[in-house]
Design an enzyme around this catalytic site. Structure first.
Site, short mmCIF file in Angstrom:
data_model
loop_
_atom_site.label_atom_id
_atom_site.label_comp_id
_atom_site.label_asym_id
_atom_site.label_seq_id
_atom_site.Cartn_x
_atom_site.Cartn_y
_atom_site.Cartn_z
N ALA A 1 0.87 -1.17 0.00
CA ALA A 1 0.00 0.00 0.00
C ALA A 1 0.91 1.22 0.00
O ALA A 1 1.85 1.30 0.79
CB ALA A 1 -0.88 -0.01 1.23
N LYS A 2 0.65 2.12 -0.93
CA LYS A 2 1.58 3.24 -1.11
C LYS A 2 1.77 4.08 0.15
O LYS A 2 2.80 4.69 0.35
CB LYS A 2 1.08 4.14 -2.25
N ARG A 3 0.75 4.10 0.98
CA ARG A 3 0.87 4.94 2.16
C ARG A 3 1.31 4.18 3.41
O ARG A 3 1.44 4.76 4.47
CB ARG A 3 -0.48 5.64 2.43
N ALA A 4 1.54 2.88 3.23
CA ALA A 4 1.87 2.07 4.41
C ALA A 4 3.19 2.54 5.04
O ALA A 4 4.06 3.10 4.36
CB ALA A 4 1.96 0.60 4.02
#
Ligand code: GLU
Length: 312
Positions: free
Chosen positions: A249-252
């Site tokens: 997930a790009k924001r992880a």
């Protein structure tokens, strides 16, 4: 390889993440190991997704990791501009050429119509496969119900693509993807067209990018051939997934290179972790990118997916 020209082509839609950084490491090593040139191209065509300031942040993070490039938006070069939004006249020209040769047609079908008439029950990766309805409606007197998109009239036949990491594929583009869009109804040029035009005009000999785009290669090889050009070679770096094997997930937490930078990490630590996951180094503590040049070969790079162990 004499005359090698590689490229790294990030989209400024957020901060550089580990997947992009691994691809950049591969692209940089491939160019440096062959004594060639590396082009940095900023792919900001999909304007609604562009995040203000992220282009500069990506370049800054790449430099922090120890990479450099010979041509690009900030260093110039003979094949610029190196920012896609400044290259639309090039895409227009290529589209005109394809249109004149009879390889395109206008399509004013709505999304709902396309789904309803889809020729395959299962959608392709870019949505339902278009039935080709508008391909049959030709003639100068045609009127459109809305500003039309331009589609490629995909010819029958198999396109073979060979990849330095992922192996070979034989793709029947007509049945796998159907007549795909080259320019959207809202005027935006499709990634598929823009990337081919840029790679050809910038003299790119090998396209290095993430494995998520491996399935696009046949479409892009086809466009290049219809433009009368030889497609470049391909090398798709492995997809980076989280340690439990799921999509990153790009924001992880910990996915952005910047996160590690702000935590005060040594960039050589991150390079070592990436190189190890890629199959280019043992479990070493710290590595400078240039220490990997003599060790680099595509045979060593894992096809993936890979995960990067970031625990201490
Ligand atoms: N701009 C694309 C990305 O950041 C890569 C396109 C390409 O390398 O062909 O995912």
């Amino acid at each position: 390889m004499a005359g090698y020209r590689g490229r790294f082509a990030p989209s400024p839609t957020g901060d550089l993440h580990l997947g992009g950084a691994c691809t950049a490491l591969c692209a940089w090593l491939a160019a440096r190991a062959s004594g060639g040139r590396l082009v940095l191209r900023m792919e900001d065509l999909d304007t609604p997704r562009v995040v203000e300031g992220s282009a500069e942040r990506i370049l800054d993070d790449l430099r922090w990791l120890g990479f450099d490039w010979d041509e690009g938006p900030d260093v110039g070069g003979d094949f610029g501009p190196y920012v896609q939004s400044a290259r639309t006249s090039h895409y227009e020209q290529a589209l005109t050429q394809l249109r004149k040769q009879g390889y395109t047609y206008e399509c004013d079908c709505s999304r709902a119509e396309i789904s309803r008439e889809a020729s395959a029950p299962h959608p392709g990766e870019e949505g339902p496969i278009y039935s080709g309805r508008c391909r049959k409606i030709v003639g100068p007197s045609r009127t459109f119900r809305r500003t039309p998109a331009t589609r490629l009239a995909v010819p029958q036949g198999i396109v073979r693509v060979q990849d330095a990491v992922q192996g070979a594929r034989e793709v029947d583009v007509a049945s796998e993807t159907g007549d795909f869009v080259l320019r959207r109804g809202d005027g935006l040029f499709a990634y598929q067209l823009a990337v081919v035009v840029d790679d050809l005009e910038m003299g790119i000999t090998e396209v290095v990018r993430g494995a998520d785009l491996w399935s696009s290669s046949a479409r892009q090889a086809l466009i290049a051939m219809l433009l009368g050009a030889q497609p470049p070679a391909w090398a798709h770096a492995p997809l980076v997934v989280s340690e439990d094997g799921t999509r990153l997930a790009k924001r992880a937490h910990g996915v952005a290179v910047r996160h590690h930078r702000e935590e005060g990490r040594d960039p050589r630590w991150l390079v070592a972790r990436m190189a190890h996951a890629l199959g280019l180094a043992g479990p070493e503590e710290r590595i400078e990118p240039r220490e990997l040049i003599s060790r680099f070969s595509w045979e060593k790079v894992r096809p993936g997916p890979i995960s990067i162990a970031l625990g201490d």
